[in-house]
Design a protein around this motif. Structure first.
Motif, PDB file in Angstrom:
ATOM      1  N   ARG A 107      22.602   4.866  -5.235  1.00 21.02           N
ATOM      2  CA  ARG A 107      22.155   4.538  -4.622  1.00 21.02           C
ATOM      3  C   ARG A 107      20.672   5.200  -3.929  1.00 21.02           C
ATOM      4  O   ARG A 107      21.506   6.321  -3.190  1.00 21.02           O
ATOM      5  N   PHE A 108      20.098   4.803  -3.519  1.00 26.23           N
ATOM      6  CA  PHE A 108      18.751   5.103  -3.928  1.00 26.23           C
ATOM      7  C   PHE A 108      18.438   5.235  -2.389  1.00 26.23           C
ATOM      8  O   PHE A 108      17.789   4.087  -1.816  1.00 26.23           O
ATOM      9  N   LEU A 109      18.410   5.535  -0.918  1.00 24.45           N
ATOM     10  CA  LEU A 109      18.359   5.482   0.294  1.00 24.45           C
ATOM     11  C   LEU A 109      17.557   5.943   0.692  1.00 24.45           C
ATOM     12  O   LEU A 109      16.647   4.923   1.438  1.00 24.45           O
ATOM     13  N   ALA A 110      16.850   7.116   0.478  1.00 23.16           N
ATOM     14  CA  ALA A 110      15.421   7.449   0.979  1.00 23.16           C
ATOM     15  C   ALA A 110      14.677   8.223  -0.161  1.00 23.16           C
ATOM     16  O   ALA A 110      15.097   9.146  -0.573  1.00 23.16           O
ATOM     17  N   PRO A 111      12.925   8.620   0.168  1.00 19.51           N
ATOM     18  CA  PRO A 111      12.431   9.887  -0.459  1.00 19.51           C
ATOM     19  C   PRO A 111      12.726  11.175  -0.432  1.00 19.51           C
ATOM     20  O   PRO A 111      12.924  11.416   0.694  1.00 19.51           O
ATOM     21  N   VAL A 112      12.926  12.017  -1.515  1.00 17.52           N
ATOM     22  CA  VAL A 112      13.487  13.301  -1.653  1.00 17.52           C
ATOM     23  C   VAL A 112      12.190  13.510  -1.571  1.00 17.52           C
ATOM     24  O   VAL A 112      11.446  14.047  -2.597  1.00 17.52           O
ATOM     25  N   THR A 113      11.938  14.486  -0.616  1.00 15.69           N
ATOM     26  CA  THR A 113      10.670  15.268  -0.043  1.00 15.69           C
ATOM     27  C   THR A 113      10.538  16.310   0.361  1.00 15.69           C
ATOM     28  O   THR A 113       9.284  17.225   0.111  1.00 15.69           O
TER      29      THR A 113
END
Length: 169
Positions: A107-113
């Motif tokens: 489950r992708f919750l926020a971009p990895v920056t």
């Protein structure tokens, strides 16, 4: 040292640690030799604490076209980390067994920056005990693991996996 091999040819197992904890740097080097894509994943450090396995990872080798973490790379990392968790758990017990992923989801919750950390632990507190009992009783077993990827303090991804320990050959 990388060993060249043909598809279908297994990589030699890493010798079991004899009465001492695994050297995680040596394990990571063996892993990079055994699974060629590992060296491209940006794993800078592996640590174990209690029932968790934590990786520190660099974002740069895992970038997508938008300049954030590529979901396919992040998914591969969670799957591999679960395999490593089970393999290291078995090695602590003096067992050299084959481990496979049976099921995985993300489950992708926020971009990895930015560079990030990935933490893997049993989904259930008594999961390791249940796995040990299944191995003793049936010679095989499964364990559910949970992965959480943090970029700073932001939870960016939650994943789960079900890993099977196969019977001895």
């Amino acid at each position: 040292m990388s060993v060249s091999r043909q598809p279908g040819s297994p990589h030699p197992r890493l010798p079991l640690p004899e009465g001492q904890p695994d050297d995680l740097a040596a394990f990571q080097q063996w892993l990079s030799d055994a699974i060629p894509m590992v060296s491209a994943l940006g794993i800078s450090e592996m640590t174990r604490h209690d029932d968790s396995l934590t990786w520190q990872l660099a974002l740069e080798p895992n970038l997508n076209d938008k300049g954030t973490g590529f979901g396919g790379a992040l998914s591969a990392q969670t799957t591999l980390q679960g395999w490593c968790w089970v393999t290291l758990w078995l090695r602590e017990r003096g067992l050299a067994r084959d481990v496979v992923v049976a099921e995985a989801s993300q489950r992708f919750l926020a971009p990895v920056t930015n560079d990030y950390r990935l933490v893997c632990k049993p989904t259930e507190l008594n999961g390791p005990e249940q796995l040990a009992n299944k191995l003793a009783d049936r010679g095989k077993g499964r364990i559910a693991l949970t992965h959480q990827l943090y970029c700073g303090e932001t939870l960016c991804l939650e994943a789960s996996g079900n890993y099977a320990v196969l019977p001895s050959r």
